[in-house]
Write a protein that holds these residues in place. Structure first.
Motif, short mmCIF file in Angstrom:
data_model
loop_
_atom_site.label_atom_id
_atom_site.label_comp_id
_atom_site.label_asym_id
_atom_site.label_seq_id
_atom_site.Cartn_x
_atom_site.Cartn_y
_atom_site.Cartn_z
N GLY A 92 0.83 -1.20 0.00
CA GLY A 92 0.00 0.00 0.00
C GLY A 92 0.86 1.25 0.00
N MET A 93 1.95 1.25 0.79
CA MET A 93 2.84 2.41 0.81
C MET A 93 3.53 2.60 -0.53
N GLU A 160 -7.97 10.10 3.67
CA GLU A 160 -8.60 8.80 3.92
C GLU A 160 -10.05 9.06 4.30
N ASP A 189 -7.19 7.41 -0.21
CA ASP A 189 -6.80 6.10 0.29
C ASP A 189 -8.08 5.43 0.81
N SER A 211 -4.37 -0.32 0.21
CA SER A 211 -3.49 -1.35 0.71
C SER A 211 -4.26 -2.66 0.51
N THR A 213 -3.17 -5.40 1.05
CA THR A 213 -2.76 -6.19 2.21
C THR A 213 -3.92 -6.42 3.18
N THR A 223 1.33 -8.83 0.99
CA THR A 223 1.53 -7.39 1.10
C THR A 223 1.51 -6.81 -0.31
N LEU A 224 0.49 -6.00 -0.62
CA LEU A 224 0.33 -5.44 -1.97
C LEU A 224 -0.43 -4.13 -1.92
N LEU A 344 -5.20 -5.03 10.04
CA LEU A 344 -6.65 -5.08 9.91
C LEU A 344 -7.00 -5.83 8.64
C1 LIG Z 1 -1.99 -0.54 5.90
C2 LIG Z 1 -2.36 0.74 5.29
C3 LIG Z 1 -1.52 1.38 4.37
C4 LIG Z 1 -0.18 0.79 3.98
O1 LIG Z 1 -0.32 -0.43 3.33
P1 LIG Z 1 0.87 -1.53 3.31
O2 LIG Z 1 0.32 -2.57 2.41
O3 LIG Z 1 1.07 -1.98 4.72
O4 LIG Z 1 2.07 -0.83 2.76
C5 LIG Z 1 -1.91 2.57 3.82
N1 LIG Z 1 -3.09 3.15 4.16
C6 LIG Z 1 -3.92 2.58 5.04
C7 LIG Z 1 -5.20 3.25 5.38
C8 LIG Z 1 -3.59 1.36 5.64
O5 LIG Z 1 -4.42 0.80 6.53
#
Ligand SMILES: *Cc1c(COP(=O)(O)O)cnc(C)c1O
Length: 401
Positions: A92-93, A160, A189, A211, A213, A223-224, A344
Motif C-alpha cells: 500500500g505504501m 482517507e 486512500d 493497501s 494487504t 503485502t500489496l 486489519l
Molecule cells: C496498511 C495501510 C496502508 C499501507 O499499506 P501496506 O500494504 O502496509 O504498505 C496505507 N493506508 C492505510 C489506510 C492502511 O491501513
C-alpha cells in the motif's frame, strides 16, 4: 500447434521447455513467475512496447498476474471499461509513493488529512519536507480546515475517507468539490472503506489507493497495493513512476490476492454484520466508556456516513476501555483467543492498541487530543460467529475491570 507427445524440441535440458499445447483452459488463474517474455523478432517487440500488440516484456513493467488482479479491483471500484487499467504495487505504501513520485514536481505543496495511516503521515511530516516539498495537514471532517490548508502551490490533496483509529468520516463532498474548483487532484486512500462502502472515482475523486494487504487480500498473507486514475495523463504519470522507481508486485502475491478477492464481497458483508452486533454489545457493557462505530446513532458523523455510505458501516469498531495500561493489558490477556496484532482486514478478528503501536510516537497528551486515550482499542472484525466474538469480548472487558 505441436503434438505434446512429440519428442522434446530443445536439444538441452538447460533450455526452456515450451508450454504444452492444450485446447482446454485452466479454470484457476495460472501463476506466471517469469521475469522476461520472448518476442519473435524486434518488430514484434516494438509493437508490444507501443501497445499495438498485447504482450509483456519484463516483469517490472507488467505481468499477467498483476493485470488479472488490477482488472478485478477496477471492477470493484466501479471503473468504466476501456479506461486506464489500475496499477498494482508491492505494498500500500508503494502505491502512495508511486502517486506522489508520479504527480509532484519541484516546488509543489501537498495538503493531507491529519489522521492518515502512520507511514503516510510520516511521508507528509518528514520525508516530503526532507525532499523539499511543503506540506500542510487539515481536519478532513471540517471543510473550512481543508480550504485553509490549500495554497496556490498545492498540487495534490491526500485523504482517507474514514480515519484511523477514531473512525471519523471525512467531508468527501466538500473535499472533492474544492479539488475540482482549484484543479488539484484529490487522492483517496480507500483501504478502510473498501469499494463495498465507497467508490472514490465514481464520487468525483481523481486517484484511488488501496493497501490490498488489508480487506481486499483478506487473509493476512500478502503485502500489496493498488492505485488507479480515470484521467489518462494522471494514470500514465503514476504508472511510469511505479515502473521507474521499481515498486513492482510479485506475481505470486498477485496470484494469492486474486484468490482472496473471489470471496471479498461475502467476507465483507459478514464482517460488517458482525461489527454491527459487536459495537452494540460493547456499548452495553460496564467498563466500556465509549464505542466509535459509523453505524451507531451516537457516532459524531452519523449523518455524513449515511449520506456517503448508504447502509454500509464497515468492519472496524473502536472503543474506549475504562482505565489505563493495566486494564488494557488485562483485556488483551483475557482476549487471548483473538490475536493482538497491529493490522486489519484479516478473515478473523484482530485487536490493536494504537497507543502502543501505530500512534506510539505521539505523546499521551497528543493522543488524548486526537480522541485516543490509553484505553483506546481498535477491532478489525472478522467473519467468525458473532456470538462467539461477543462472548469473548464481553468476558475480556469484565476481566479488565
Ligand atoms: C496498511 C495501510 C496502508 C499501507 O499499506 P501496506 O500494504 O502496509 O504498505 C496505507 N493506508 C492505510 C489506510 C492502511 O491501513
Amino acid at each position: 500447434m505441436t503434438d505434446p507427445l512429440a519428442p522434446e524440441p530443445t536439444p538441452s535440458v538447460v533450455r526452456r521447455t515450451p508450454v504444452p499445447p492444450s485446447v482446454s483452459q485452466p479454470v484457476a488463474t495460472p501463476l506466471w513467475p517469469s521475469v522476461v517474455y520472448r518476442a519473435t523478432d524486434a518488430d514484434e517487440l516494438d509493437r508490444i512496447y507501443e501497445g499495438e500488440l498485447p504482450g509483456y516484456s519484463y516483469a517490472r513493467e507488467g505481468h499477467p498476474n498483476a493485470d488479472v488482479l488490477a482488472a478485478k479491483i477496477d471492477r470493484l471500484e466501479g471503473r468504466r471499461l476501456g479506461g486506464p487499467a489500475g496499477i498494482v504495487s508491492s505494498s500500500g505504501m508503494a502505491a502512495v509513493s508511486a502517486v506522489l513520485l508520479g504527480l509532484l514536481r519541484a516546488g509543489d505543496h501537498v495538503a493531507a488529512g491529519n489522521q492518515l495511516y502512520g507511514r503516510s503521515l510520516r511521508l507528509m511530516t518528514s520525508d516530503l519536507p526532507r525532499m523539499g516539498f511543503a506540506t500542510s495537514l487539515f481536519d478532513p471532517t471540517d471543510a473550512a480546515s481543508v480550504e485553509a490548508a490549500l495554497t496556490p502551490a498545492t498540487r495534490l490533496i491526500l485523504v482517507e475517507v474514514v480515519s484511523n483509529p477514531t473512525l471519523r468520516v471525512a467531508d468527501m463532498e466538500a473535499i472533492v468539490a474544492l479539488g475540482a474548483q482549484r484543479g488539484i487532484p484529490v487522492v483517496v486512500d480507500n483501504t478502510f472503506t473498501t469499494p463495498r462502502m465507497y467508490q472514490p472515482l465514481t464520487q468525483g475523486a481523481d486517484v484511488v489507493i488501496h493497501s490490498v494487504t488489508k480487506l481486499l487480500g483478506g487473509h493476512a498473507d500478502v503485502t500489496l497495493g493498488y492505485t488507479a486514475a480515470d484521467d489518462p495523463d494522471l494514470a500514465a504519470a503514476i504508472r511510469t513512476a511505479a515502473v521507474t522507481w521499481g515498486v513492482a508486485p510479485s506475481p505470486f502475491d498477485c496470484w494469492l490476492a486474486e484468490r482472496g478477492l473471489h470471496t471479498f464481497e461475502v467476507r465483507y458483508d459478514r464482517a460488517e454484520a458482525n461489527a454491527v452486533a459487536v459495537a452494540d454489545a460493547l456499548a452495553g457493557l460496564d467498563g466500556v466508556r465509549a464505542v466509535l462505530y459509523p453505524g451507531r446513532t451516537d457516532h459524531p458523523d452519523r449523518a455524513r456516513a449515511a449520506k456517503l455510505f448508504g447502509s454500509r458501516t464497515g468492519n472496524m469498531v473502536s472503543f474506549v476501555l475504562d482505565g489505563g495500561r493495566p486494564e488494557v493489558n488485562a483485556f488483551l490477556r483475557a482476549a487471548a483467543a483473538i490475536p493482538f496484532a497491529p493490522t486489519l482486514g484479516d478473515v478473523a478478528t484482530t485487536i490493536s492498541h494504537p497507543a502502543s503501536s501505530s500512534h506510539r510516537a505521539l505523546t499521551a497528551e497528543a493522543r488524548e487530543a486526537l480522541g485516543m486515550p490509553e484505553g483506546f482499542i481498535r477491532l478489525s472484525v472478522g467473519i467468525e460467529d458473532a456470538d462467539l466474538l461477543i462472548d469473548e469480548l464481553t468476558a475480556a472487558v469484565r476481566a479488565s475491570q
